[in-house]
Write a protein that holds these residues in place. Structure first.
Motif, PDB file in Angstrom:
ATOM      1  N   MET A 174       1.236  38.291   3.217  1.00 17.71           N
ATOM      2  CA  MET A 174       2.705  37.705   3.384  1.00 17.71           C
ATOM      3  C   MET A 174       3.077  36.396   3.401  1.00 17.71           C
ATOM      4  SD  MET A 174       5.920  39.178   2.234  1.00 17.71           S
ATOM      5  CE  MET A 174       7.061  37.926   1.695  1.00 17.71           C
ATOM      6  N   THR A 175       3.324  35.298   2.517  1.00 15.06           N
ATOM      7  CA  THR A 175       3.437  33.515   2.622  1.00 15.06           C
ATOM      8  C   THR A 175       4.974  32.913   3.808  1.00 15.06           C
ATOM      9  OG1 THR A 175       2.512  33.433   0.595  1.00 15.06           O
ATOM     10  CG2 THR A 175       3.568  32.164   1.749  1.00 15.06           C
ATOM     11  N   TYR A 176       4.371  32.760   4.562  1.00 13.85           N
ATOM     12  CA  TYR A 176       5.662  31.857   5.176  1.00 13.85           C
ATOM     13  C   TYR A 176       6.759  31.747   4.198  1.00 13.85           C
ATOM     14  CZ  TYR A 176       8.575  29.780   9.256  1.00 13.85           C
ATOM     15  OH  TYR A 176       9.817  29.961  10.443  1.00 13.85           O
ATOM     16  N   SER A 177       8.017  32.567   4.858  1.00 16.38           N
ATOM     17  CA  SER A 177       9.368  31.312   4.608  1.00 16.38           C
ATOM     18  C   SER A 177      10.179  32.530   6.066  1.00 16.38           C
ATOM     19  CB  SER A 177       9.479  32.200   3.382  1.00 16.38           C
ATOM     20  OG  SER A 177      11.196  31.698   2.885  1.00 16.38           O
ATOM     21  N   GLU A 178      11.488  30.947   6.123  1.00 21.91           N
ATOM     22  CA  GLU A 178      12.881  31.216   7.168  1.00 21.91           C
ATOM     23  C   GLU A 178      12.874  32.276   7.847  1.00 21.91           C
ATOM     24  OE1 GLU A 178      15.891  28.496   6.798  1.00 21.91           O
ATOM     25  OE2 GLU A 178      14.848  27.357   6.051  1.00 21.91           O
ATOM     26  N   TYR A 179      12.580  33.714   6.536  1.00 22.80           N
ATOM     27  CA  TYR A 179      13.446  35.112   6.658  1.00 22.80           C
ATOM     28  C   TYR A 179      11.906  35.939   7.378  1.00 22.80           C
ATOM     29  CZ  TYR A 179      10.855  36.180   2.870  1.00 22.80           C
ATOM     30  OH  TYR A 179       9.579  36.676   1.284  1.00 22.80           O
ATOM     31  N   VAL A 180      10.884  35.166   7.290  1.00 24.27           N
ATOM     32  CA  VAL A 180       9.448  35.776   7.285  1.00 24.27           C
ATOM     33  C   VAL A 180       8.943  36.645   8.739  1.00 24.27           C
ATOM     34  CG1 VAL A 180       6.548  36.226   8.220  1.00 24.27           C
ATOM     35  CG2 VAL A 180       8.662  35.713   5.286  1.00 24.27           C
ATOM     36  N   PRO A 181      10.065  34.944   9.719  1.00 24.37           N
ATOM     37  CA  PRO A 181       9.362  35.690  11.401  1.00 24.37           C
ATOM     38  C   PRO A 181      11.005  36.876  11.890  1.00 24.37           C
ATOM     39  CG  PRO A 181       9.338  33.456  10.977  1.00 24.37           C
ATOM     40  CD  PRO A 181       9.913  34.634  10.109  1.00 24.37           C
ATOM     41  N   GLY A 182      11.261  36.637  10.847  1.00 21.77           N
ATOM     42  CA  GLY A 182      11.743  38.382  11.846  1.00 21.77           C
ATOM     43  C   GLY A 182      11.933  39.462  10.958  1.00 21.77           C
ATOM     44  N   LEU A 183      11.290  39.593  10.221  1.00 22.03           N
ATOM     45  CA  LEU A 183      10.898  40.257   9.261  1.00 22.03           C
ATOM     46  C   LEU A 183       9.554  41.410   9.847  1.00 22.03           C
ATOM     47  CD1 LEU A 183      10.856  42.441   6.460  1.00 22.03           C
ATOM     48  CD2 LEU A 183       9.142  40.726   5.783  1.00 22.03           C
ATOM     49  N   VAL A 184       8.768  40.289  10.150  1.00 24.31           N
ATOM     50  CA  VAL A 184       7.631  41.198  11.144  1.00 24.31           C
ATOM     51  C   VAL A 184       8.054  41.517  12.200  1.00 24.31           C
ATOM     52  CG1 VAL A 184       5.580  39.804  12.677  1.00 24.31           C
ATOM     53  CG2 VAL A 184       5.721  39.057  10.341  1.00 24.31           C
ATOM     54  N   LYS A 185       9.359  40.936  13.068  1.00 21.78           N
ATOM     55  CA  LYS A 185       9.447  41.112  13.970  1.00 21.78           C
ATOM     56  C   LYS A 185      10.716  43.003  14.121  1.00 21.78           C
ATOM     57  CE  LYS A 185      10.468  37.577  17.367  1.00 21.78           C
ATOM     58  NZ  LYS A 185       9.501  36.261  16.042  1.00 21.78           N
ATOM     59  N   ALA A 186      11.297  42.941  12.892  1.00 21.14           N
ATOM     60  CA  ALA A 186      12.460  44.302  12.552  1.00 21.14           C
ATOM     61  C   ALA A 186      11.207  45.173  12.159  1.00 21.14           C
ATOM     62  CB  ALA A 186      12.982  43.667  12.003  1.00 21.14           C
ATOM     63  N   GLU A 187      10.215  45.333  11.540  1.00 17.82           N
ATOM     64  CA  GLU A 187       9.631  45.374  10.785  1.00 17.82           C
ATOM     65  C   GLU A 187       7.609  45.811  11.002  1.00 17.82           C
ATOM     66  OE1 GLU A 187       9.848  47.835   8.919  1.00 17.82           O
ATOM     67  OE2 GLU A 187      12.319  47.273   8.441  1.00 17.82           O
ATOM     68  N   PRO A 188       7.495  45.727  12.209  1.00 17.41           N
ATOM     69  CA  PRO A 188       6.164  45.643  12.942  1.00 17.41           C
ATOM     70  C   PRO A 188       5.589  46.600  11.951  1.00 17.41           C
ATOM     71  CG  PRO A 188       7.826  47.479  14.327  1.00 17.41           C
ATOM     72  CD  PRO A 188       8.569  46.346  13.148  1.00 17.41           C
ATOM     73  N   GLY A 189       4.315  46.010  11.754  1.00 15.92           N
ATOM     74  CA  GLY A 189       2.929  46.708  11.152  1.00 15.92           C
ATOM     75  C   GLY A 189       3.095  46.870   9.459  1.00 15.92           C
ATOM     76  N   LEU A 190       3.884  46.097   8.900  1.00 17.68           N
ATOM     77  CA  LEU A 190       4.362  45.787   7.461  1.00 17.68           C
ATOM     78  C   LEU A 190       4.013  44.774   7.102  1.00 17.68           C
ATOM     79  CD1 LEU A 190       6.730  46.745   5.160  1.00 17.68           C
ATOM     80  CD2 LEU A 190       7.738  44.281   5.464  1.00 17.68           C
ATOM     81  N   VAL A 191       3.345  44.203   7.225  1.00 18.25           N
ATOM     82  CA  VAL A 191       2.100  43.184   7.420  1.00 18.25           C
ATOM     83  C   VAL A 191       1.116  42.581   7.733  1.00 18.25           C
ATOM     84  CG1 VAL A 191       3.883  41.960   5.527  1.00 18.25           C
ATOM     85  CG2 VAL A 191       4.032  41.387   8.406  1.00 18.25           C
ATOM     86  N   ASP A 192      -0.132  42.830   7.479  1.00 20.26           N
ATOM     87  CA  ASP A 192      -1.342  42.266   8.732  1.00 20.26           C
ATOM     88  C   ASP A 192      -1.267  41.286   8.616  1.00 20.26           C
ATOM     89  OD1 ASP A 192      -1.103  45.424   8.381  1.00 20.26           O
ATOM     90  OD2 ASP A 192      -2.594  44.742   5.698  1.00 20.26           O
ATOM     91  N   TYR A 193      -0.675  39.944   8.481  1.00 16.15           N
ATOM     92  CA  TYR A 193      -1.100  38.190   8.920  1.00 16.15           C
ATOM     93  C   TYR A 193       0.279  37.473   7.747  1.00 16.15           C
ATOM     94  CZ  TYR A 193      -3.001  38.612   3.570  1.00 16.15           C
ATOM     95  OH  TYR A 193      -2.835  38.743   2.346  1.00 16.15           O
TER      96      TYR A 193
END
Length: 294
Positions: A1-20
């Motif tokens: 997943m390429t970084y955008s402002e919503y990405v850190p929240g998504l990483v926390k809310a959906e652990p394991g969704l993206v690998d990097y």
């Protein structure tokens, strides 16, 4: 997943969704705090500053910052556009364009000084010629040695045939890989689809003609049509064609990373991200299953 402002929240809310998370080096220049993500999830660096197909290299200070972030993030490689982003303001037959106009038209512009390199503000696909090919072969080897990292070269979207070109992008990439055995690619399937649409080429034939054994990372993103031309657009989800191309790619290659580039809109719907990540995983699993049965 390429970084955008919503990405850190998504990483926390959906652990394991993206690998990097892939982060643009230029983003780190402006907001270095984004780099703290490497404490939570692996980071892959992307770059649009080396101007690897141009004849004006970046300033040393910029290179030093890139080297710092390569070491800081422990990125496995650096993706870089097979393009140029710097011009000296004068017409040259190879790669650069006539970016500076008459003096009266340049009043107040940031790039008014003739002969001083400046950033043209966009990665420009270069002239596809023997001279530029030699330049890219040399530059890619030089930058890998200087940075101590593998530099993946990314195919850019082609909106028109650059004057002076003597080959198409497929031939250029094949010759690049033939002449430099260490060359590795970042294959942007959306860019490929865009180029084929604009040049009236078959995208599947074009895909299969590429040196797919050199592909390390894949990019998927959106596109839009305007004025009869198809343009790169990371505010939109990848169209069906891009996923079909990815499925075909996975039948012939095993890239190490797949990146969704939905990063131009901080309000990009996360449900679409989740859907498309799952779609990518299904394609990979299906192709792995077929390979096992074969």
């Amino acid at each position: 997943m390429t970084y955008s402002e919503y990405v850190p929240g998504l990483v926390k809310a959906e652990p394991g969704l993206v690998d990097y998370v892939e982060i643009a080096f230029e983003q780190l220049l402006g907001t270095p705090e984004v780099g703290a993500l490497h404490d939570e999830i692996p980071i892959v660096l992307h770059c649009a500053s080396l101007s690897i197909a141009g004849n004006n290299p970046p300033e040393q200070a910029l290179v030093e910052k890139l080297a710092y972030w390569i070491k800081k993030t422990k990125t496995p490689w650096v993706g870089e556009h097979l393009a140029y982003v710097r011009s000296d303001g004068r017409y040259r037959e190879i790669a650069e364009h006539d970016a500076v106009t008459a003096a009266e038209d340049r009043t107040g512009a940031e790039f008014v000084v003739d002969g001083i390199p400046f950033n043209v503000g966009y990665t420009v696909s270069p002239q596809l010629s023997e001279a530029v090919l030699n330049r890219v072969v040399s530059a890619s080897a030089t930058w890998e040695a200087k940075l101590g990292a593998t530099v993946l070269l990314e195919n850019g979207p082609i909106y028109f045939c650059m004057p002076g070109s003597t080959m198409d992008q497929v031939e250029f990439l094949n010759l690049l890989c033939a002449r430099r055995s260490e060359a590795r690619l970042l294959l942007d399937l959306s860019h490929l689809a865009i180029s084929c649409s604009n040049l009236s080429l078959d995208p599947f034939e074009t895909l299969m003609a590429l040196p797919l054994d050199r592909v390390v990372e894949v990019h998927l993103s959106g596109a839009r049509e305007e004025g009869g031309t198809v343009w790169d657009d990371h505010t939109m989800p990848a169209p069906a064609l891009v996923f079909e191309l990815f499925d075909r790619l996975m039948s012939a290659s095993r890239p190490r990373a797949v990146t969704l580039e939905y990063n131009w809109d901080a309000t990009f719907p996360t449900e679409t991200v989740i859907r498309d990540v799952q779609r990518v995983r299904r394609i990979i699993l299906a192709r792995q299953a077929k390979a096992t049965l074969a």
